[in-house]
Design a protein around this motif. Structure first.
Motif, PDB file in Angstrom:
ATOM      1  N   ALA A 122     -25.012 -52.597   2.095  1.00 55.96           N
ATOM      2  CA  ALA A 122     -24.528 -51.270   1.731  1.00 55.96           C
ATOM      3  C   ALA A 122     -23.037 -51.300   1.401  1.00 55.96           C
ATOM      4  CB  ALA A 122     -24.808 -50.283   2.867  1.00 55.96           C
ATOM      5  N   ARG A 123     -22.294 -52.084   2.160  1.00 58.59           N
ATOM      6  CA  ARG A 123     -20.854 -52.180   1.894  1.00 58.59           C
ATOM      7  C   ARG A 123     -20.558 -52.760   0.511  1.00 58.59           C
ATOM      8  NH1 ARG A 123     -17.206 -51.299   5.948  1.00 58.59           N
ATOM      9  NH2 ARG A 123     -17.848 -51.594   8.134  1.00 58.59           N
ATOM     10  N   SER A 124     -21.473 -53.547  -0.021  1.00 55.79           N
ATOM     11  CA  SER A 124     -21.196 -54.304  -1.236  1.00 55.79           C
ATOM     12  C   SER A 124     -21.908 -53.799  -2.480  1.00 55.79           C
ATOM     13  CB  SER A 124     -21.565 -55.780  -1.024  1.00 55.79           C
ATOM     14  OG  SER A 124     -20.855 -56.323   0.069  1.00 55.79           O
ATOM     15  N   ASN A 125     -22.838 -52.846  -2.332  1.00 55.48           N
ATOM     16  CA  ASN A 125     -23.681 -52.472  -3.458  1.00 55.48           C
ATOM     17  C   ASN A 125     -23.708 -50.964  -3.683  1.00 55.48           C
ATOM     18  OD1 ASN A 125     -25.419 -55.014  -4.417  1.00 55.48           O
ATOM     19  ND2 ASN A 125     -25.102 -55.156  -2.207  1.00 55.48           N
ATOM     20  N   ALA A 126     -23.747 -50.605  -4.968  1.00 54.95           N
ATOM     21  CA  ALA A 126     -23.915 -49.207  -5.355  1.00 54.95           C
ATOM     22  C   ALA A 126     -25.337 -48.774  -5.025  1.00 54.95           C
ATOM     23  CB  ALA A 126     -23.640 -49.052  -6.847  1.00 54.95           C
ATOM     24  N   PRO A 127     -25.557 -47.489  -4.743  1.00 56.27           N
ATOM     25  CA  PRO A 127     -24.561 -46.397  -4.761  1.00 56.27           C
ATOM     26  C   PRO A 127     -23.838 -46.212  -3.435  1.00 56.27           C
ATOM     27  CG  PRO A 127     -26.711 -45.472  -4.329  1.00 56.27           C
ATOM     28  CD  PRO A 127     -26.926 -46.961  -4.486  1.00 56.27           C
ATOM     29  N   PHE A 128     -24.021 -47.123  -2.483  1.00 53.99           N
ATOM     30  CA  PHE A 128     -23.483 -46.928  -1.143  1.00 53.99           C
ATOM     31  C   PHE A 128     -22.012 -47.321  -1.040  1.00 53.99           C
ATOM     32  CE2 PHE A 128     -27.919 -48.320  -1.172  1.00 53.99           C
ATOM     33  CZ  PHE A 128     -28.515 -47.117  -0.816  1.00 53.99           C
ATOM     34  N   LYS A 129     -21.641 -48.422  -1.675  1.00 55.49           N
ATOM     35  CA  LYS A 129     -20.269 -48.925  -1.572  1.00 55.49           C
ATOM     36  C   LYS A 129     -19.224 -47.871  -1.921  1.00 55.49           C
ATOM     37  CE  LYS A 129     -17.202 -52.522  -3.391  1.00 55.49           C
ATOM     38  NZ  LYS A 129     -17.114 -53.717  -4.282  1.00 55.49           N
ATOM     39  N   PRO A 130     -19.351 -47.145  -3.034  1.00 54.36           N
ATOM     40  CA  PRO A 130     -18.310 -46.156  -3.364  1.00 54.36           C
ATOM     41  C   PRO A 130     -18.179 -45.058  -2.320  1.00 54.36           C
ATOM     42  CG  PRO A 130     -19.694 -46.625  -5.275  1.00 54.36           C
ATOM     43  CD  PRO A 130     -20.376 -47.239  -4.094  1.00 54.36           C
ATOM     44  N   VAL A 131     -19.277 -44.714  -1.664  1.00 58.73           N
ATOM     45  CA  VAL A 131     -19.221 -43.695  -0.612  1.00 58.73           C
ATOM     46  C   VAL A 131     -18.539 -44.262   0.628  1.00 58.73           C
ATOM     47  CG1 VAL A 131     -20.578 -42.179   0.882  1.00 58.73           C
ATOM     48  CG2 VAL A 131     -21.306 -42.582  -1.489  1.00 58.73           C
ATOM     49  N   LEU A 132     -18.935 -45.440   1.041  1.00 62.24           N
ATOM     50  CA  LEU A 132     -18.392 -46.037   2.252  1.00 62.24           C
ATOM     51  C   LEU A 132     -16.887 -46.265   2.140  1.00 62.24           C
ATOM     52  CD1 LEU A 132     -21.227 -48.604   3.028  1.00 62.24           C
ATOM     53  CD2 LEU A 132     -20.822 -46.400   4.154  1.00 62.24           C
TER      54      LEU A 132
END
Length: 213
Positions: A122-132
């Motif tokens: 999640a830290r490294s991949n969209a769509p989660f990275k931009p949120v984190l």
């Protein structure tokens, strides 16, 4: 700094901002709905999965459960081998609340029950990275080897918040979680807490507390 009450929001991730559901994967693997629900309730269930959120390795979890249920070993192995197929992206209603709070200048933190081995995805991949990347700090249960609703993980979150806001107290915090016992545990420690089941109700409660949503 002088902090009015409340001024800091702590988000859970899964079920609030991120869509995670084992059914997304297992409906590809178990066609019959009744059988699939039984498997996810009795074999690869929440009680088993949360132990990994607490720090048990995925390899150990898979091996021990497969040994107890060898007839389901391929499906058990798939749970983490194909874990990313359980991710459905972000949840628009929760993200609307997040965006409004951020736009209003509210400090945002995250406290999540999540395996230390899967969270890097999640830290490294969209769509989660931009949120984190928009949180001031994120506390991951698997990295701490503590899981909600253990009171110690909330205390550790408060300590992390105080690294940014030294005067922060429990009464300054609002916690949003889709699991009731996790919200109640925060409330027992003096935090304000929302059991997130309806985004409109969550937003209304935040407005009642003076937050810009």
């Amino acid at each position: 700094m002088t902090i009015a009450t409340p001024t800091i929001v702590v988000f859970d991730l899964g079920g609030v901002l991120f869509d995670w559901n084992p059914d997304y994967l297992f409906r590809k693997l178990i066609a019959d709905e009744t059988e699939r629900k039984w498997f996810l309730a009795n074999i690869c269930n929440g009680e088993w999965n949360i132990q990994q959120d607490g720090g048990r390795s995925l390899a150990d979890a898979t091996a021990s459960l497969s040994a107890r249920h060898p007839e389901y070993a391929p499906l058990i192995t798939a749970f983490y081998a194909r874990w990313t197929e359980m991710l459905g992206g972000t949840l628009a209603p929760g993200m609307a609340i997040f965006d409004a709070l951020e736009a209003g200048g509210v400090p945002l933190f995250a406290l999540t029950n999540w395996s230390a081995e899967t969270f890097p995805y999640a830290r490294s991949n969209a769509p989660f990275k931009p949120v984190l990347q928009r949180f001031k700090d994120i506390l991951v249960s698997g990295e701490e080897q503590l899981i909600k609703p253990d009171p110690r993980i909330y205390q550790r979150m408060l300590e992390r918040i105080r690294a940014h806001y030294p005067q922060a107290q429990p009464a300054h915090l609002i916690f949003i979680d889709d699991v009731e016992r996790n919200a109640l545990a925060a409330r027992a420690l003096g935090w304000r807490a929302i059991h997130h089941t309806d985004p409109a109700a969550t937003a209304a409660q935040l407005r009642d507390w003076g937050l810009p949503v």
